[in-house]
Design a protein around this motif. Structure first.
Motif, PDB file in Angstrom:
ATOM      1  N   GLY B 101      78.666 102.540  88.254  1.00 46.62           N
ATOM      2  CA  GLY B 101      79.304 101.476  87.541  1.00 46.62           C
ATOM      3  C   GLY B 101      78.580 100.452  87.622  1.00 46.62           C
ATOM      4  O   GLY B 101      78.366  99.706  86.729  1.00 46.62           O
ATOM      5  N   ALA B 102      77.978 100.213  88.816  1.00 40.63           N
ATOM      6  CA  ALA B 102      77.522  98.756  89.167  1.00 40.63           C
ATOM      7  C   ALA B 102      75.822  98.927  89.080  1.00 40.63           C
ATOM      8  O   ALA B 102      75.086  97.924  89.100  1.00 40.63           O
ATOM      9  N   GLY B 103      75.301 100.076  89.024  1.00 45.45           N
ATOM     10  CA  GLY B 103      73.870 100.379  89.190  1.00 45.45           C
ATOM     11  C   GLY B 103      73.169  99.916  90.503  1.00 45.45           C
ATOM     12  O   GLY B 103      71.954  99.892  90.618  1.00 45.45           O
ATOM     13  N   ARG B 104      74.054 100.060  91.572  1.00 40.82           N
ATOM     14  CA  ARG B 104      73.660  99.921  93.049  1.00 40.82           C
ATOM     15  C   ARG B 104      74.591 100.334  93.844  1.00 40.82           C
ATOM     16  O   ARG B 104      75.812 100.269  93.613  1.00 40.82           O
ATOM     17  N   ARG B 105      74.241 101.048  94.692  1.00 35.36           N
ATOM     18  CA  ARG B 105      75.100 101.615  96.015  1.00 35.36           C
ATOM     19  C   ARG B 105      75.709 100.479  96.573  1.00 35.36           C
ATOM     20  O   ARG B 105      75.415  99.522  96.971  1.00 35.36           O
ATOM     21  N   PRO B 106      77.243 100.504  96.825  1.00 31.68           N
ATOM     22  CA  PRO B 106      78.016  99.609  97.437  1.00 31.68           C
ATOM     23  C   PRO B 106      77.524  99.548  98.921  1.00 31.68           C
ATOM     24  O   PRO B 106      77.143 100.423  99.531  1.00 31.68           O
ATOM     25  N   PHE B 107      77.888  98.205  99.349  1.00 29.65           N
ATOM     26  CA  PHE B 107      77.602  98.089 100.794  1.00 29.65           C
ATOM     27  C   PHE B 107      79.056  98.440 101.478  1.00 29.65           C
ATOM     28  O   PHE B 107      80.079  97.805 100.892  1.00 29.65           O
ATOM     29  N   VAL B 108      79.007  99.457 102.241  1.00 27.73           N
ATOM     30  CA  VAL B 108      80.322  99.905 102.892  1.00 27.73           C
ATOM     31  C   VAL B 108      80.837  99.323 104.082  1.00 27.73           C
ATOM     32  O   VAL B 108      79.854  99.279 105.190  1.00 27.73           O
ATOM     33  N   VAL B 109      81.962  98.958 104.277  1.00 28.73           N
ATOM     34  CA  VAL B 109      82.564  98.238 105.318  1.00 28.73           C
ATOM     35  C   VAL B 109      83.766  98.809 105.692  1.00 28.73           C
ATOM     36  O   VAL B 109      84.545  99.421 105.025  1.00 28.73           O
ATOM     37  N   ALA B 110      83.580  99.511 107.157  1.00 29.32           N
ATOM     38  CA  ALA B 110      84.475 100.287 107.579  1.00 29.32           C
ATOM     39  C   ALA B 110      85.405  99.515 108.496  1.00 29.32           C
ATOM     40  O   ALA B 110      85.312  98.064 108.727  1.00 29.32           O
ATOM     41  N   THR B 111      86.804  99.847 108.622  1.00 25.14           N
ATOM     42  CA  THR B 111      87.877  99.174 109.516  1.00 25.14           C
ATOM     43  C   THR B 111      88.300  99.944 110.510  1.00 25.14           C
ATOM     44  O   THR B 111      88.412 101.338 110.443  1.00 25.14           O
ATOM     45  N   ALA B 112      88.868  99.417 111.569  1.00 30.56           N
ATOM     46  CA  ALA B 112      89.312  99.950 112.730  1.00 30.56           C
ATOM     47  C   ALA B 112      90.196  99.099 113.511  1.00 30.56           C
ATOM     48  O   ALA B 112      90.213  97.993 113.493  1.00 30.56           O
ATOM     49  N   ALA B 113      91.437  99.837 113.931  1.00 30.19           N
ATOM     50  CA  ALA B 113      92.404  99.012 114.622  1.00 30.19           C
ATOM     51  C   ALA B 113      91.980  99.109 116.119  1.00 30.19           C
ATOM     52  O   ALA B 113      92.327  98.184 116.822  1.00 30.19           O
ATOM     53  N   ARG B 114      91.056  99.923 116.703  1.00 28.58           N
ATOM     54  CA  ARG B 114      90.472  99.771 117.850  1.00 28.58           C
ATOM     55  C   ARG B 114      89.261  98.970 117.927  1.00 28.58           C
ATOM     56  O   ARG B 114      88.432  98.977 117.197  1.00 28.58           O
ATOM     57  N   ARG B 115      88.802  98.455 119.364  1.00 33.59           N
ATOM     58  CA  ARG B 115      87.680  97.583 119.497  1.00 33.59           C
ATOM     59  C   ARG B 115      86.374  98.611 119.483  1.00 33.59           C
ATOM     60  O   ARG B 115      86.369  99.175 120.604  1.00 33.59           O
ATOM     61  N   LEU B 116      85.687  98.375 118.848  1.00 26.28           N
ATOM     62  CA  LEU B 116      84.471  99.314 118.655  1.00 26.28           C
ATOM     63  C   LEU B 116      82.989  98.463 118.755  1.00 26.28           C
ATOM     64  O   LEU B 116      83.231  97.322 118.428  1.00 26.28           O
ATOM     65  N   PRO B 117      82.086  98.824 119.288  1.00 26.47           N
ATOM     66  CA  PRO B 117      80.765  98.033 119.391  1.00 26.47           C
ATOM     67  C   PRO B 117      80.148  97.556 117.938  1.00 26.47           C
ATOM     68  O   PRO B 117      80.426  98.786 116.925  1.00 26.47           O
ATOM     69  N   GLY B 118      79.574  96.449 117.766  1.00 24.93           N
ATOM     70  CA  GLY B 118      78.938  96.276 116.780  1.00 24.93           C
ATOM     71  C   GLY B 118      79.816  95.716 115.414  1.00 24.93           C
ATOM     72  O   GLY B 118      79.192  95.448 114.656  1.00 24.93           O
ATOM     73  N   SER B 119      81.025  95.429 115.654  1.00 24.50           N
ATOM     74  CA  SER B 119      81.810  94.801 114.657  1.00 24.50           C
ATOM     75  C   SER B 119      81.566  93.325 114.365  1.00 24.50           C
ATOM     76  O   SER B 119      81.080  92.752 114.973  1.00 24.50           O
ATOM     77  N   VAL B 120      81.642  93.095 112.882  1.00 25.89           N
ATOM     78  CA  VAL B 120      81.301  91.779 112.502  1.00 25.89           C
ATOM     79  C   VAL B 120      82.889  91.015 112.404  1.00 25.89           C
ATOM     80  O   VAL B 120      83.923  91.838 112.148  1.00 25.89           O
ATOM     81  N   THR B 121      82.946  89.499 112.136  1.00 21.86           N
ATOM     82  CA  THR B 121      84.097  89.075 112.152  1.00 21.86           C
ATOM     83  C   THR B 121      84.446  88.959 110.753  1.00 21.86           C
ATOM     84  O   THR B 121      83.586  89.235 109.676  1.00 21.86           O
ATOM     85  N   TYR B 122      85.721  88.637 110.424  1.00 16.56           N
ATOM     86  CA  TYR B 122      86.243  88.494 108.940  1.00 16.56           C
ATOM     87  C   TYR B 122      85.500  87.172 108.455  1.00 16.56           C
ATOM     88  O   TYR B 122      85.136  87.287 107.283  1.00 16.56           O
ATOM     89  N   ALA B 123      85.400  86.208 109.110  1.00 22.55           N
ATOM     90  CA  ALA B 123      84.503  85.002 108.638  1.00 22.55           C
ATOM     91  C   ALA B 123      83.224  85.247 108.158  1.00 22.55           C
ATOM     92  O   ALA B 123      82.597  84.974 107.244  1.00 22.55           O
ATOM     93  N   ALA B 124      82.583  86.231 108.877  1.00 20.27           N
ATOM     94  CA  ALA B 124      81.145  86.569 108.649  1.00 20.27           C
ATOM     95  C   ALA B 124      81.060  87.474 107.365  1.00 20.27           C
ATOM     96  O   ALA B 124      80.147  87.099 106.444  1.00 20.27           O
ATOM     97  N   MET B 125      81.954  88.337 107.109  1.00 30.90           N
ATOM     98  CA  MET B 125      81.957  88.974 105.985  1.00 30.90           C
ATOM     99  C   MET B 125      82.561  88.417 104.743  1.00 30.90           C
ATOM    100  O   MET B 125      82.032  88.637 103.560  1.00 30.90           O
ATOM    101  N   ARG B 126      83.465  87.641 105.119  1.00 32.96           N
ATOM    102  CA  ARG B 126      83.746  86.500 103.858  1.00 32.96           C
ATOM    103  C   ARG B 126      82.766  85.594 103.380  1.00 32.96           C
ATOM    104  O   ARG B 126      82.584  85.611 102.319  1.00 32.96           O
ATOM    105  N   ASP B 127      81.752  85.305 104.170  1.00 30.46           N
ATOM    106  CA  ASP B 127      80.684  84.443 103.902  1.00 30.46           C
ATOM    107  C   ASP B 127      79.760  85.289 103.082  1.00 30.46           C
ATOM    108  O   ASP B 127      79.232  84.966 102.004  1.00 30.46           O
ATOM    109  N   ARG B 128      79.423  86.593 103.666  1.00 31.46           N
ATOM    110  CA  ARG B 128      78.656  87.528 102.963  1.00 31.46           C
ATOM    111  C   ARG B 128      79.175  87.840 101.416  1.00 31.46           C
ATOM    112  O   ARG B 128      78.218  87.944 100.325  1.00 31.46           O
TER     113      ARG B 128
END
Lengths: 188, 188
Positions: B101-128
């Motif tokens: 539909g978009a002509g471009r692969r989506p940027f895929v954002v996973a979610t988890a309830a447990r703390r995993l390495p390399g996660s980004v904050t909501y504020a950073a993703m909202r900015d993006r």
């Protein structure tokens, strides 16, 4: 220090699609989802408000299953959430129970999906909850929302979550979760 | 301008209580609640991911009822929400549909309830999401969360909503609502 916050989910008096006052049926998932959201955000108690004998009995049986019965053994962490749930026949009974425990009547905060005069912002209510000890009681309506009598008798009314001029039909489970996050969630 | 955001609810591969990979059953209320949250926050599509024929059939029947059947006549506003729902057999199928539909692969954002390495904050993703056109696909897991393979193949992982060292067992319906509000909600 977290403020002393309680929530209530009202099944009577609420509005139906045509604006009449009705009593809605209690939904199993309303009990579970809101109890889990309440536990996550440190809410002190969650009051299911229904005047109907059969519904009071139903909620009591569900709570028994998840506090002491097979549900408690199968999903042990659910006990902590379900222990927050109380049943009250009227909102006034829930207010009285909270006042009994706290020694002071709670500041009652109504919610609505429609734009009503005199509503306060989430930021203002969050500030207030950070400054005052409470208790606070946030009141959610099932069906098509809280009856005017409940909104009118509350100490404050929160603004709608979505844009009331756009599509604005969140489930009460989603609205409760978002409200608790906006008022009590960590701000990173 | 609102970013082009999509969501997916994965029923396989997800974890069960003991960490095994399983397929969970689709829940009627997961379809409704998340569709309503998606519609409220301007999400472009909501993908139910299940590989099971019987589950694909079940979702299709539920969608028919609420788009064209009795449900659509009884609750007309629900049609707008249910029209966002698609069924995909794998997450890769959902990604491909969005890319088509978009002509471009989506940027895929996973979610988890447990703390995993390399996660980004909501504020950073909202900015993006405010800076880049997308599409973005936010992926939620049923059961006890997304399988490691899905988290590892995603482009980013969001931090947990609650405090993983405390009680942290939100329903996926609540987690989806809170995530959309944090990333896309109006900030007053």
């Amino acid at each position: 220090m977290r403020p002393d916050v309680h929530i209530a989910l009202v099944h009577h008096p609420v509005l139906n699609k045509t604006g009449e006052i009705v009593a809605t049926a209690v939904t199993n998932l309303d009990i579970h989802d809101n109890a889990r959201s309440a536990r996550t955000y440190g809410v002190a108690s969650y009051h299911i408000v229904t005047p109907l004998d059969a519904q009071v009995e139903l909620v009591s049986r569900i709570l028994g299953h998840w506090r002491d019965g097979f549900g408690a053994r199968r999903v042990p962490n659910r006990v902590d959430a379900m222990n927050l749930v109380c049943v009250s026949r009227t909102l006034e009974d829930a207010i009285a129970a909270i006042a009994d425990g706290a020694g002071r009547r709670p500041f009652v905060v109504a919610t609505a999906a429609r734009r009503l005069p005199g509503s306060v912002t989430y930021a203002a209510m969050r500030d207030r909850m950070g400054r005052e000890p409470g208790p606070f009681l946030i009141v959610f309506g099932t069906g098509y929302g809280l009856a005017d009598s409940i909104v009118a008798s509350a100490d404050a009314l929160l603004e709608p979550i979505g844009d009331p001029s756009d599509w604005n039909h969140l489930s009460v489970r989603a609205a409760t979760a978002i409200t608790l996050d906006r008022l009590l969630g960590e701000r990173g």
